[in-house]
Design a protein around this motif. Sequence first.
Motif, mmCIF file in Angstrom:
data_model
loop_
_atom_site.group_PDB
_atom_site.id
_atom_site.type_symbol
_atom_site.label_atom_id
_atom_site.label_comp_id
_atom_site.label_asym_id
_atom_site.label_seq_id
_atom_site.Cartn_x
_atom_site.Cartn_y
_atom_site.Cartn_z
ATOM 1 N N ALA A 278 0.633 -1.188 -0.030
ATOM 2 C CA ALA A 278 0.058 -0.036 -0.005
ATOM 3 C C ALA A 278 0.839 1.273 -0.031
ATOM 4 O O ALA A 278 2.091 1.355 0.474
ATOM 5 C CB ALA A 278 -0.952 0.027 1.180
ATOM 6 N N ASN A 279 0.410 2.449 -0.511
ATOM 7 C CA ASN A 279 1.148 3.692 -0.271
ATOM 8 C C ASN A 279 0.835 4.359 0.949
ATOM 9 O O ASN A 279 0.485 3.527 2.032
ATOM 10 C CB ASN A 279 0.479 4.427 -1.606
ATOM 11 N N PHE A 280 1.029 5.620 1.044
ATOM 12 C CA PHE A 280 1.176 6.299 1.996
ATOM 13 C C PHE A 280 -0.201 6.315 3.101
ATOM 14 O O PHE A 280 -0.371 6.377 4.214
ATOM 15 C CB PHE A 280 1.510 7.848 2.108
ATOM 16 N N GLU A 281 -1.339 5.960 2.123
ATOM 17 C CA GLU A 281 -2.751 6.357 2.759
ATOM 18 C C GLU A 281 -3.116 5.019 3.723
ATOM 19 O O GLU A 281 -3.566 5.373 4.705
ATOM 20 C CB GLU A 281 -3.657 6.264 1.516
ATOM 21 N N THR A 282 -2.480 4.064 3.420
ATOM 22 C CA THR A 282 -2.693 2.652 4.206
ATOM 23 C C THR A 282 -1.728 1.813 4.424
ATOM 24 O O THR A 282 -1.618 0.677 5.162
ATOM 25 C CB THR A 282 -3.817 1.795 3.426
ATOM 26 N N GLY A 283 -0.455 2.260 3.885
ATOM 27 C CA GLY A 283 0.809 1.552 4.392
ATOM 28 C C GLY A 283 0.978 1.323 5.860
ATOM 29 O O GLY A 283 1.617 0.619 6.319
ATOM 30 N N VAL A 284 0.689 2.457 6.676
ATOM 31 C CA VAL A 284 0.946 2.152 8.041
ATOM 32 C C VAL A 284 0.167 1.291 8.469
ATOM 33 O O VAL A 284 0.573 0.400 9.437
ATOM 34 C CB VAL A 284 0.621 3.841 8.698
ATOM 35 N N ALA A 285 -1.307 1.336 8.367
ATOM 36 C CA ALA A 285 -2.155 0.211 8.859
ATOM 37 C C ALA A 285 -1.659 -1.241 8.463
ATOM 38 O O ALA A 285 -1.665 -2.110 9.123
ATOM 39 C CB ALA A 285 -3.549 0.279 8.013
ATOM 40 N N GLU A 286 -1.099 -1.313 7.102
ATOM 41 C CA GLU A 286 -0.546 -2.511 6.552
ATOM 42 C C GLU A 286 0.684 -3.072 7.482
ATOM 43 O O GLU A 286 0.718 -4.277 7.835
ATOM 44 C CB GLU A 286 -0.136 -2.626 5.150
ATOM 45 N N THR A 287 1.545 -2.061 7.742
ATOM 46 C CA THR A 287 2.607 -2.547 8.667
ATOM 47 C C THR A 287 2.211 -2.888 10.162
ATOM 48 O O THR A 287 2.618 -3.872 10.464
ATOM 49 C CB THR A 287 3.676 -1.177 8.636
#
Length: 134
Positions: A118-127
Amino acid sequence: MKPGQVDQFMQQAVLKVIAMNPDIAVRQAIQQALRTRFDGKINCTFSSGMYIETNHFGVDKGSAVLALGRKLGVEPQEMIAIGDNSNDLAMLKAVGLPVSVSNGIPAIQQIADYVTQANFETGVAETLNRFAVK
């Protein structure tokens, strides 16, 4: 602000200066001019496709995350950091698990141990879902 109005700030501590220009060539020229003028006194990095961030030398996200870790009793190797641009390099180098979001610049992706789908929009949640949520 009119010429001369800057003088009112000369005796005040400046924590950060941010400049904005959408043209990468202009941002690079500004960065080079600042580095030449203030060699060894400032950190000058890009924080997106249009911003240049300037801080005192040694003040960056890397030193900040390490200071926070000391206060919280968390070792660097226990930390995860997520970034996308050059202002995140010091932070990612300081932690145990450096992560780049999918739209991170090449330099960030190269040092990351994990690059999100995912990009910056949902990459944190993915991590967080992958590494922190049990």
